[in-house]
Write an enzyme that holds these catalytic residues in place. Structure first.
Site, short mmCIF file in Angstrom:
data_model
loop_
_atom_site.label_atom_id
_atom_site.label_comp_id
_atom_site.label_asym_id
_atom_site.label_seq_id
_atom_site.Cartn_x
_atom_site.Cartn_y
_atom_site.Cartn_z
N GLN A 104 33.59 31.38 31.36
CA GLN A 104 34.75 30.70 31.96
C GLN A 104 35.44 29.81 30.93
OE1 GLN A 104 35.88 31.38 35.01
NE2 GLN A 104 37.57 29.92 34.86
N LYS A 148 34.34 33.42 42.21
CA LYS A 148 33.97 34.71 41.62
C LYS A 148 32.61 35.17 42.15
CE LYS A 148 36.92 33.88 37.63
NZ LYS A 148 37.13 33.50 36.22
N ASP A 182 36.54 40.40 30.75
CA ASP A 182 37.80 39.65 30.59
C ASP A 182 38.75 40.34 29.60
OD1 ASP A 182 38.27 37.34 32.10
OD2 ASP A 182 36.71 36.24 31.02
N1 GUN Z 1 40.10 30.52 32.97
C1 GUN Z 1 41.25 30.70 33.67
N2 GUN Z 1 41.44 32.01 33.92
C2 GUN Z 1 40.40 32.67 33.37
C3 GUN Z 1 40.05 34.06 33.31
O1 GUN Z 1 40.74 34.96 33.80
N3 GUN Z 1 38.88 34.33 32.65
C4 GUN Z 1 38.11 33.36 32.08
N4 GUN Z 1 37.02 33.74 31.44
N5 GUN Z 1 38.43 32.07 32.13
C5 GUN Z 1 39.56 31.73 32.77
#
Ligand code: GUN
Length: 287
Positions: A97, A53, A120
């Protein structure tokens, strides 16, 4: 005859080009788009996802702030960090995350994020707007899948669509996005009886189980010319796999996504897009 591969890398690159241009425009207006990520502990998959990311942000000109927190951090401490980021005008998007260690509550933690910085789409505010067809910030994987449909001009109206997932990050937001497009949506999960019957009746299957010992989507389980979107990523027999074997499923499907190189890159691209949306929101509200 085989079907068409939905190439996540190619579509993500298209989204990133748009994001790069939008980031430049925002910078010309004096706004420097910035995403803060919070990673708790050192789960190897999460470490890799967060690193990807950050790299993607750098590629398109989005700044990042990187919070790496110890795995034993308390709820009170992480809440304080989120509160400070909510107040920080130089930060436009906040991503925690997932998954989190046991002592932290995912709902309490993600709900603490300002809805205006919730890239998110997990806060009750943004999840609620989505159910009413008024979403602004939507979970990245579901919106990435919608981009894939649009890229290939796949019409969703009246399509029997089966979701095999009911999580807050994937199945639930997808349900509402698909309904908005007039698809007929069925959500299957671990307690669903006769999952194979649902799959065989589906024009579109979106599968996100991620455990080959529990579920594998095989060609005999799909209708000829069905569309298969494989969201899962897991390690199986030392290989990164989805819920389906792409080479097999594409022999019968009209469209399918590979793993890797399918939905994964889209999730990252949509995070960048959401960060730009959040930065633009801050600008509108600031005026
Ligand atoms: N863990 C796995 N996929 C995601 C996501 O799209 N966002 C977040 N915050 N954590 C994740």
């Amino acid at each position: 005859m085989t079907g068409i591969k939905i190439d996540g890398k190619e579509i993500a690159s298209d989204v990133k080009d748009r994001v790069r241009r939008a980031a430049t425009e925002l910078k010309n207006q004096g706004i420097n788009p910035c995403l803060a990520t919070i990673l708790v502990g050192d789960n190897p998959a999460s470490v890799t996802y967060v690193k990807n990311k950050h790299n993607a942000c750098e590629e398109v000109g989005i700044e990042t702030k990187d919070f790496k927190l110890p795995s034993n951090i308390s709820q009170l401490e992480i809440d304080k960090i989120i509160d400070n980021l909510n107040k920080d005008n130089s930060v436009h998007g906040i991503l925690v995350q997932l998954p989190l260690p046991e002592q932290l509550d995912e709902f309490i933690t993600t709900s603490r994020i300002s809805p205006l910085k919730d890239v998110d789409g997990l806060t009750p505010h943004n999840a609620g707007l989505l159910t009413m067809g008024k979403a602004i910030l939507v979970a990245c994987t579901p919106s990435g899948i919608m981009e894939m449909f649009d890229y290939h001009n796949i019409d969703l109206e009246g399509k029997n669509t089966v979701l095999i997932n009911r999580s807050n990050l994937v199945g639930k937001p997808l349900y509402h996005l698909l309904l908005e497009r007039n698809a007929t949506v069925i959500t299957c999960h671990s307690k669903t009886k006769n999952i194979v019957e649902f799959c065989r009746s589906a024009d579109i299957i979106i599968t996100a189980v991620g455990d080959r010992t529990k579920f594998t989507l095989t060609p005999d389980m799909i209708k000829k010319d069905a569309i298969v979107i494989d969201v899962a990523v897991s390690k199986y027999q030392e290989k990164l796999v989805g819920d389906a074997d792409f080479d097999q499923i594409i022999q019968k499907a009209s469209f399918a996504t590979p793993v890797p190189g399918g939905v994964g890159p889209m999730t990252v691209a949509m995070l960048l897009k959401n960060t730009i949306t959040a930065a633009s929101l801050s600008n509108q509200i600031g005026k």
